[in-house]
Design a protein around this motif. Structure first.
Motif, PDB file in Angstrom:
ATOM      1  N   SER A 243      -7.076   4.621  -7.746  1.00 14.69           N
ATOM      2  CA  SER A 243      -7.215   4.967  -6.966  1.00 14.69           C
ATOM      3  C   SER A 243      -8.151   5.478  -7.845  1.00 14.69           C
TER       4      SER A 243
ATOM      5  N   LEU B 280      -2.207   7.730   0.026  1.00 17.83           N
ATOM      6  CA  LEU B 280      -3.295   7.994  -1.432  1.00 17.83           C
ATOM      7  C   LEU B 280      -3.222   9.755  -1.520  1.00 17.83           C
TER       8      LEU B 280
ATOM      9  N   THR C 155      -1.400   9.939  -5.445  1.00 16.61           N
ATOM     10  CA  THR C 155      -1.777   9.132  -6.558  1.00 16.61           C
ATOM     11  C   THR C 155      -2.117   9.952  -7.723  1.00 16.61           C
TER      12      THR C 155
ATOM     13  N   TYR D  43      -9.168  -0.031  -2.486  1.00 21.23           N
ATOM     14  CA  TYR D  43      -9.170   1.556  -3.276  1.00 21.23           C
ATOM     15  C   TYR D  43     -10.290   2.355  -2.905  1.00 21.23           C
TER      16      TYR D  43
ATOM     17  N   VAL E 222      -1.420   1.516  -7.577  1.00 25.23           N
ATOM     18  CA  VAL E 222      -3.021   1.965  -6.806  1.00 25.23           C
ATOM     19  C   VAL E 222      -2.825   2.886  -7.059  1.00 25.23           C
TER      20      VAL E 222
ATOM     21  N   PRO F  80       0.486  -0.961   0.008  1.00 23.10           N
ATOM     22  CA  PRO F  80       0.254  -0.321  -0.278  1.00 23.10           C
ATOM     23  C   PRO F  80       0.830   1.094   0.249  1.00 23.10           C
TER      24      PRO F  80
END
Length: 331
Positions: free
Chosen positions: A274, A181, A184, A298, A270, A178
């Protein structure tokens, strides 16, 4: 406890391969008295040395070739199986098989897609799996695991393994690491992507097996109604990769609306999950389906076919369409 296993990479480090690495890592973290002895080819040894330094990686030159590997397993491997090895794990009964060893053997099956999809693999690979690996795996193993109930039922149906001899052990949620976020959105900008303005499909480019023909046909219909939407695909090259690239090239909007990014690193993967509008899995067959659980991680919508184990893994948390039906997918 000493556990031996086999791990080979031939430019195809995808979900099953990453899962293997996570399995040995997780067991080692749970019990550091476990010693992993991994017979591997050069590519796999390089990966293990970097990511799994606790494993004793033993390079076997025969394993650098998929088919010389079979010769080594059948005729030469016995001298490497020393009395201090407590058991041997075959991580894929379709791609490897036990040799003539006098130790307990556990074999895992991920899927039996070639029994469902005609010409899923080329003739050589099909013969290798169905005529060499699978029969020996069945005959020489003491016990079996499957990654889904669907695969377990296939093992009973196609391989005549009694269902009571098969233990279903589901894969974990994701073999990827992970990331924060907040990072991203800045990553996807380098490909000219905007949040929730693209559909995302991860996985090998197995043109027929992954239903990429269905996906491209459906996307043509979607894009005619929503001209700004994009389709992004990532993953290693698979069976029919050249045909996949040819079909993309036939679309006059492909350069700006269909992006095949090849392999991406964990942060990029990721980020693509996301920020997508939805993750689309168009496979004609899957023995498990990592992308479903990754997309759930996600919190993005999932659209997947009803093929193989996908409905078992997704249950009611995804929108499903009839496998092979581009109209149903586009709708």
């Amino acid at each position: 406890m000493n556990i031996a296993t086999i791990y080979t990479l031939y430019n195809r480090r995808a979900g099953a391969e990453l899962c293997f690495e996570k399995v040995i890592e997780s067991i080692y973290e749970y019990d550091k008295s476990v010693t992993w002895i991994v017979f591997c080819n050069q590519q796999a040894k390089d990966v293990l040395n970097e990511n799994s330094p606790f494993a004793k990686a033993i390079y076997i030159p025969y394993l650098d070739n998929q088919y010389k590997k079979a010769f080594w397993l059948e005729y030469l491997s016995q001298k490497y199986i020393t009395p201090d090895i407590d058991c041997f794990w075959i991580p894929s009964g379709c791609n490897h098989f036990p040799g003539h060893w006098n130790i307990p053997i556990l074999t895992t099956f991920h899927d039996l897609g070639e029994y469902h999809i005609k010409n899923k693999y080329g003739i050589v690979r099909t013969v290798f799996r169905k005529k060499i690996c699978i029969p020996r795996s069945i005959k020489r193993s003491n016990t079996f695991t499957a990654v889904s109930a669907f695969t377990a039922k296939d093992m009973e149906r196609f391989l005549s393994i009694p269902i009571q001899q098969i233990k279903v052990i589901y894969n974990g949620s994701s073999p990827h690491s992970p990331i924060i976020l907040d990072e991203t959105y800045s990553i996807i900008k380098k490909w000219g992507l905007q949040q929730q303005q693209y559909l995302f499909t991860p996985g090998r480019t197995d043109y027929i097996g992954k239903g990429l023909d269905v996906l491209l046909e459906a996307f043509r219909k979607i894009q005619s109604c929503y001209p700004n939407i994009k389709l992004v695909l990532v993953g290693p090259e698979g069976e029919g990769h050249s045909l996949f690239l040819k079909k993309i090239a036939e679309d006059n909007y492909a350069d700006s609306h269909i992006l095949y990014l090849g392999r991406v690193n964990d942060k990029e993967l990721v980020s693509l999950y996301s920020n997508c509008l939805a993750t689309v899995i168009s496979s004609r067959f899957e023995g498990f389906g990592f992308p479903i659980l990754e997309a759930m991680t996600y919190k993005v919508p999932i659209i997947c076919s009803d093929a193989g184990s996908l409905q078992e893994i997704a249950e009611d948390a995804a929108i499903t369409f009839e496998s092979g039906n581009s109209n149903d997918l586009s709708n």
